[in-house]
Write a protein that holds these residues in place. Structure first.
Motif, PDB file in Angstrom:
ATOM      1  N   ASP A  79      20.537  21.985  69.738  1.00 25.03           N
ATOM      2  CA  ASP A  79      21.192  21.339  68.641  1.00 25.03           C
ATOM      3  C   ASP A  79      21.398  22.161  67.422  1.00 25.03           C
ATOM      4  O   ASP A  79      21.941  21.615  66.491  1.00 25.03           O
ATOM      5  N   ARG A 164      19.442   2.516  71.591  1.00 26.39           N
ATOM      6  CA  ARG A 164      18.862   2.176  72.898  1.00 26.39           C
ATOM      7  C   ARG A 164      17.940   0.999  73.140  1.00 26.39           C
ATOM      8  O   ARG A 164      17.140   0.703  72.145  1.00 26.39           O
ATOM      9  N   GLU A 168      15.371   2.273  77.863  1.00 28.43           N
ATOM     10  CA  GLU A 168      16.140   3.473  77.985  1.00 28.43           C
ATOM     11  C   GLU A 168      15.421   4.548  77.156  1.00 28.43           C
ATOM     12  O   GLU A 168      15.423   6.005  77.275  1.00 28.43           O
ATOM     13  N   LEU A 283      30.506  15.214  71.669  1.00 30.17           N
ATOM     14  CA  LEU A 283      29.171  15.298  72.230  1.00 30.17           C
ATOM     15  C   LEU A 283      28.922  14.005  73.130  1.00 30.17           C
ATOM     16  O   LEU A 283      28.034  12.978  72.290  1.00 30.17           O
ATOM     17  N   PRO A 284      29.532  13.531  74.137  1.00 33.70           N
ATOM     18  CA  PRO A 284      29.421  12.014  74.706  1.00 33.70           C
ATOM     19  C   PRO A 284      28.163  11.768  75.094  1.00 33.70           C
ATOM     20  O   PRO A 284      27.684  10.741  75.519  1.00 33.70           O
ATOM     21  N   ASP A 285      27.213  12.643  75.490  1.00 33.29           N
ATOM     22  CA  ASP A 285      25.961  12.421  75.787  1.00 33.29           C
ATOM     23  C   ASP A 285      25.062  11.786  74.808  1.00 33.29           C
ATOM     24  O   ASP A 285      23.852  11.362  75.166  1.00 33.29           O
ATOM     25  N   TYR A 286      25.397  12.150  73.432  1.00 34.02           N
ATOM     26  CA  TYR A 286      24.504  11.458  72.264  1.00 34.02           C
ATOM     27  C   TYR A 286      25.407  10.232  71.855  1.00 34.02           C
ATOM     28  O   TYR A 286      26.418   9.827  72.220  1.00 34.02           O
ATOM     29  N   ILE A 287      24.621   9.368  71.169  1.00 34.31           N
ATOM     30  CA  ILE A 287      25.139   8.177  70.619  1.00 34.31           C
ATOM     31  C   ILE A 287      25.487   8.382  69.286  1.00 34.31           C
ATOM     32  O   ILE A 287      24.790   8.990  68.457  1.00 34.31           O
ATOM     33  N   ASP A 290      22.489   7.871  66.515  1.00 37.50           N
ATOM     34  CA  ASP A 290      21.586   9.141  66.273  1.00 37.50           C
ATOM     35  C   ASP A 290      22.119   9.859  65.327  1.00 37.50           C
ATOM     36  O   ASP A 290      21.439  10.537  64.316  1.00 37.50           O
ATOM     37  N   ASP A 313      16.811   7.995  68.392  1.00 37.50           N
ATOM     38  CA  ASP A 313      16.122   9.155  68.861  1.00 37.50           C
ATOM     39  C   ASP A 313      15.498   9.872  67.826  1.00 37.50           C
ATOM     40  O   ASP A 313      15.910  10.723  66.936  1.00 37.50           O
TER      41      ASP A 313
END
Length: 349
Positions: A79, A164, A168, A283-287, A290, A313
């Motif tokens: 990151d 989340r 999750e 970065l679609p894996d993150y929300i 965050d 997170d």
């Protein structure tokens, strides 16, 4: 002693009331708002010892640090480019907003820049004290109002964001490892007093975070599990301190200065939401939540508390906030202070 007990009772009851009413971040915002209003609009004397604020920050640092598992720390390296992008973007806009603030209220360049950069109240005031042209009162007001706005506006905005669910979240089992705990205590004490000795800011919260991140990464153990009541106690300690810290701010504000500070912070918070949106799309894996809490120009403690309450997170958000803090304190602020001093010397200020 009586004044302290009265303050403690008010803070605890305010937290309980906010909790009962279902208000967000009750144990932080309840004491903060209640003590701020009482100190601002009544003659009732209140007192909150610095030692309790320190205890609250240490407890919160321990809780945040416990989220830095071996996997979380290893992922931080991936990151780093995003941390640098977010930090440089936010700091760059802060400098631009500082120049805008200077034009709006005709304050000195040092005052405008040091008040606009989100490096923390105590830290920016210490830096401002070393620059003759900086107005300490205005720098203090700008940083204090930013904390107030971020602590109140950002958490309420997150109510409308998707975090989340508990299922999750990655839950690591707490295991009591005596050797690792002893090593952690020793490392923590050395780090804390080392930071205090060199005058490094926010040692109370940074030392336990770094200690647990180091020890848990090396050992692979989760060293501590903070119960809810202790987390609530830590938030009361921090919230009561924040409420008293803002005492008397309203008496020093003019309409023009207040409007300029509010505009400055609204633009900065809006920009952090934009940066968070860009990164979430990239970065679609993150929300989005965050990145929003990672970019928000508040303190590590306040944003971590918000993350805990919204399913963010915590390790990721704290990492981004830590990166920005270090960048501002070790790179941005010294450069700004050096440039301002040079300009003041040329102008004879």
């Amino acid at each position: 002693m009586y004044i302290f007990l009265r303050t403690a009772l008010i803070a605890a009851l305010a937290g309980w009331l906010f909790e009962t009413l279902g208000i967000f971040l009750p144990w932080l915002l309840g004491p903060m708002f209640t003590i701020l209003l009482i100190s601002q609009f009544t003659s009732l004397k209140l007192f909150w010892p610095k030692s309790l604020r320190t205890a609250g920050l240490i407890l919160l640092g321990v809780q945040i640090g416990s989220s830095f598992t071996r996997d979380a720390v290893l992922l931080m390296w991936l990151d780093l480019p995003y941390m640098a992008f977010m930090t440089i973007s936010v700091v760059s806009l802060s400098i631009v907003l500082g120049l805008l603030f200077k034009r709006m209220v005709n304050e000195s360049l040092a005052t405008s820049l040091l008040g606009s950069i989100p490096g923390g109240l105590a830290q920016m005031v210490v830096i401002a004290e070393d620059i003759p042209s900086a107005n300490l009162t205005v720098v203090t007001m700008m940083q204090t109002i930013r904390i107030f706005m971020v602590v109140t506006v950002v958490p309420f905005l997150t109510v409308f964001l998707t975090g989340r669910e508990q299922s999750e979240l990655t839950v690591q089992a707490f295991t009591f490892a005596p050797t690792a705990v002893l090593v952690g205590l020793l490392v923590g004490v050395v780090l804390y007093f080392g930071m205090k000795r060199v005058g490094f800011p926010a040692a109370e919260i940074l030392a336990p975070i770094l200690t647990l991140a180091i020890v848990q990464t090396v050992t692979g153990e989760i060293l501590i599990d903070i119960p809810y009541w202790l987390t609530a106690f830590a938030q009361i300690c921090i919230g009561a301190s924040l409420g008293l810290q803002m005492e008397g701010i309203g008496d020093k504000l003019t309409v023009r200065l207040g409007a300029a500070i509010v505009l400055n912070n609204v633009l900065l918070i809006s920009f952090t939401a934009f940066i968070a949106y860009l990164l979430a799309k990239w970065l679609p894996d993150y929300i989005f939540l965050d990145f929003f809490l990672s970019a928000a120009p508040g303190g590590i403690a306040e944003m971590a508390i918000t993350a805990l309450a919204t399913g963010g997170d915590v390790a990721l958000i704290t990492s981004f906030q830590l990166f920005r803090l270090f960048f501002i304190l070790l790179v941005a602020s010294p450069i700004v202070a050096y440039i301002v001093k040079k300009l003041d010397a040329k102008s004879g200020a």
